[in-house]
Design a protein around this motif. Structure first.
Motif, mmCIF file in Angstrom:
data_model
loop_
_atom_site.group_PDB
_atom_site.id
_atom_site.type_symbol
_atom_site.label_atom_id
_atom_site.label_comp_id
_atom_site.label_asym_id
_atom_site.label_seq_id
_atom_site.Cartn_x
_atom_site.Cartn_y
_atom_site.Cartn_z
ATOM 1 N N THR A 116 18.613 0.283 0.204
ATOM 2 C CA THR A 116 18.193 1.566 0.749
ATOM 3 C C THR A 116 17.172 1.328 1.852
ATOM 4 O OG1 THR A 116 16.384 1.791 -0.846
ATOM 5 C CG2 THR A 116 18.513 2.721 -1.472
ATOM 6 N N CYS A 117 17.042 2.306 2.732
ATOM 7 C CA CYS A 117 16.040 2.238 3.787
ATOM 8 C C CYS A 117 15.686 3.657 4.202
ATOM 9 C CB CYS A 117 16.537 1.435 4.980
ATOM 10 S SG CYS A 117 17.958 2.113 5.818
ATOM 11 N N PRO A 118 14.522 3.820 4.838
ATOM 12 C CA PRO A 118 14.168 5.145 5.331
ATOM 13 C C PRO A 118 15.193 5.612 6.355
ATOM 14 C CG PRO A 118 12.270 3.691 5.396
ATOM 15 C CD PRO A 118 13.455 2.855 5.070
ATOM 16 N N GLY A 119 15.491 6.891 6.349
ATOM 17 C CA GLY A 119 16.439 7.447 7.314
ATOM 18 C C GLY A 119 15.911 7.293 8.727
ATOM 19 N N SER A 120 16.792 7.081 9.671
ATOM 20 C CA SER A 120 16.398 6.906 11.064
ATOM 21 C C SER A 120 17.399 7.624 11.956
ATOM 22 C CB SER A 120 16.365 5.424 11.417
ATOM 23 O OG SER A 120 16.235 5.258 12.809
ATOM 24 N N PHE A 121 16.898 8.363 12.895
ATOM 25 C CA PHE A 121 17.799 9.069 13.805
ATOM 26 C C PHE A 121 18.453 8.123 14.795
ATOM 27 C CE2 PHE A 121 15.225 9.089 17.623
ATOM 28 C CZ PHE A 121 13.937 8.884 17.138
ATOM 29 N N LEU A 122 17.918 6.924 14.976
ATOM 30 C CA LEU A 122 18.509 5.952 15.899
ATOM 31 C C LEU A 122 19.465 4.985 15.202
ATOM 32 C CD1 LEU A 122 15.375 5.003 18.032
ATOM 33 C CD2 LEU A 122 17.239 6.549 18.631
ATOM 34 N N GLY A 123 19.400 4.898 13.882
ATOM 35 C CA GLY A 123 20.259 3.981 13.157
ATOM 36 C C GLY A 123 19.826 2.533 13.253
ATOM 37 N N LEU A 124 18.605 2.290 13.702
ATOM 38 C CA LEU A 124 18.131 0.913 13.874
ATOM 39 C C LEU A 124 17.674 0.281 12.569
ATOM 40 C CD1 LEU A 124 16.059 1.367 17.153
ATOM 41 C CD2 LEU A 124 18.373 0.463 16.920
ATOM 42 N N ASN A 125 17.291 1.096 11.596
ATOM 43 C CA ASN A 125 16.760 0.560 10.342
ATOM 44 C C ASN A 125 17.744 -0.325 9.606
ATOM 45 O OD1 ASN A 125 14.212 1.626 10.486
ATOM 46 N ND2 ASN A 125 14.709 3.443 9.321
ATOM 47 N N MET A 130 0.832 -1.163 0.000
ATOM 48 C CA MET A 130 0.000 0.000 0.000
ATOM 49 C C MET A 130 0.891 1.245 0.000
ATOM 50 S SD MET A 130 -2.682 1.726 2.735
ATOM 51 C CE MET A 130 -2.859 0.376 3.736
ATOM 52 N N PHE A 131 0.512 2.217 -0.800
ATOM 53 C CA PHE A 131 1.242 3.484 -0.874
ATOM 54 C C PHE A 131 0.877 4.338 0.336
ATOM 55 C CE2 PHE A 131 1.380 7.938 -2.406
ATOM 56 C CZ PHE A 131 2.748 8.024 -2.611
ATOM 57 N N ARG A 132 1.909 4.812 1.062
ATOM 58 C CA ARG A 132 1.668 5.589 2.278
ATOM 59 C C ARG A 132 2.139 7.034 2.160
ATOM 60 N NH1 ARG A 132 3.997 0.927 6.186
ATOM 61 N NH2 ARG A 132 5.840 1.467 4.998
ATOM 62 N N GLY A 133 2.617 7.433 1.003
ATOM 63 C CA GLY A 133 3.115 8.795 0.834
ATOM 64 C C GLY A 133 4.571 8.788 0.406
ATOM 65 N N MET A 134 5.281 9.857 0.723
ATOM 66 C CA MET A 134 6.701 9.983 0.371
ATOM 67 C C MET A 134 7.519 10.021 1.659
ATOM 68 S SD MET A 134 6.555 10.090 -2.920
ATOM 69 C CE MET A 134 8.060 10.781 -3.586
ATOM 70 N N THR A 135 8.752 9.510 1.573
ATOM 71 C CA THR A 135 9.644 9.525 2.725
ATOM 72 C C THR A 135 11.081 9.695 2.248
ATOM 73 O OG1 THR A 135 10.169 8.415 4.808
ATOM 74 C CG2 THR A 135 10.031 7.026 2.858
ATOM 75 N N ASN A 136 11.973 9.999 3.165
ATOM 76 C CA ASN A 136 13.395 10.147 2.852
ATOM 77 C C ASN A 136 14.090 8.799 3.009
ATOM 78 O OD1 ASN A 136 13.304 12.971 2.402
ATOM 79 N ND2 ASN A 136 13.245 13.289 4.604
ATOM 80 N N PHE A 137 14.876 8.428 2.000
ATOM 81 C CA PHE A 137 15.638 7.185 2.012
ATOM 82 C C PHE A 137 17.132 7.500 2.029
ATOM 83 C CE2 PHE A 137 11.636 5.649 0.445
ATOM 84 C CZ PHE A 137 11.559 4.347 0.892
ATOM 85 N N VAL A 138 17.916 6.537 2.517
ATOM 86 C CA VAL A 138 19.371 6.621 2.510
ATOM 87 C C VAL A 138 19.905 5.345 1.877
ATOM 88 C CG1 VAL A 138 21.450 6.821 3.916
ATOM 89 C CG2 VAL A 138 19.360 7.979 4.632
ATOM 90 N N CYS A 139 20.837 5.489 0.935
ATOM 91 C CA CYS A 139 21.452 4.334 0.282
ATOM 92 C C CYS A 139 22.586 3.802 1.151
ATOM 93 C CB CYS A 139 21.972 4.733 -1.097
ATOM 94 S SG CYS A 139 22.777 3.368 -1.970
ATOM 95 N N LYS A 172 21.147 10.486 -0.099
ATOM 96 C CA LYS A 172 19.844 10.679 0.531
ATOM 97 C C LYS A 172 18.892 11.203 -0.527
ATOM 98 C CE LYS A 172 21.907 11.588 4.968
ATOM 99 N NZ LYS A 172 22.156 12.528 6.047
ATOM 100 N N PHE A 173 17.694 10.595 -0.587
ATOM 101 C CA PHE A 173 16.728 10.983 -1.602
ATOM 102 C C PHE A 173 15.308 10.729 -1.111
ATOM 103 C CE2 PHE A 173 17.747 6.554 -2.214
ATOM 104 C CZ PHE A 173 16.546 5.952 -2.571
ATOM 105 N N LYS A 174 14.353 11.389 -1.744
ATOM 106 C CA LYS A 174 12.944 11.181 -1.442
ATOM 107 C C LYS A 174 12.400 10.082 -2.341
ATOM 108 C CE LYS A 174 10.234 15.044 0.315
ATOM 109 N NZ LYS A 174 10.173 14.623 1.611
ATOM 110 N N GLY A 175 11.583 9.195 -1.777
ATOM 111 C CA GLY A 175 11.002 8.107 -2.546
ATOM 112 C C GLY A 175 9.636 7.734 -2.010
ATOM 113 N N MET A 176 8.933 6.913 -2.783
ATOM 114 C CA MET A 176 7.602 6.465 -2.366
ATOM 115 C C MET A 176 7.710 5.535 -1.161
ATOM 116 S SD MET A 176 5.506 5.783 -5.886
ATOM 117 C CE MET A 176 6.526 4.398 -6.374
#
Length: 79
Positions: free
Chosen positions: A43-52, A1-10, A16-20
């Protein structure tokens, strides 16, 4: 399901880029998006905790295995 846009990190090049934001297999996780800089799916969504990163390593492994097994089965209709 599409939930919007988020920031990803490779994970490969650090870009760093914006993606679906699309849910990964009916979970709260986001499906990795292709990096526009290097073409990697690690790639994964950016996380301030680094857990992703630790959570997404298993997803990247599954995606790599899927792409490897389907490389030999490609047809002229694959884009």
């Amino acid at each position: 399901m599409f939930r919007g846009m988020t920031n990803f990190v490779c994970d490969n090049c650090g870009h760093k880029f914006k993606g679906m934001d699309i849910e990964w297999r009916a979970t709260v996780l986001s499906q990795p998006m292709k990096c526009p800089n290097c073409g990697s799916y690690h790639t994964c969504p950016g996380s301030f905790l680094g857990l992703n990163k630790s959570v997404y390593r298993n997803i990247w492994k599954q995606m790599d295995e899927f792409h490897e097994t389907h490389k030999s089965q490609r047809s002229i209709f694959d884009f």
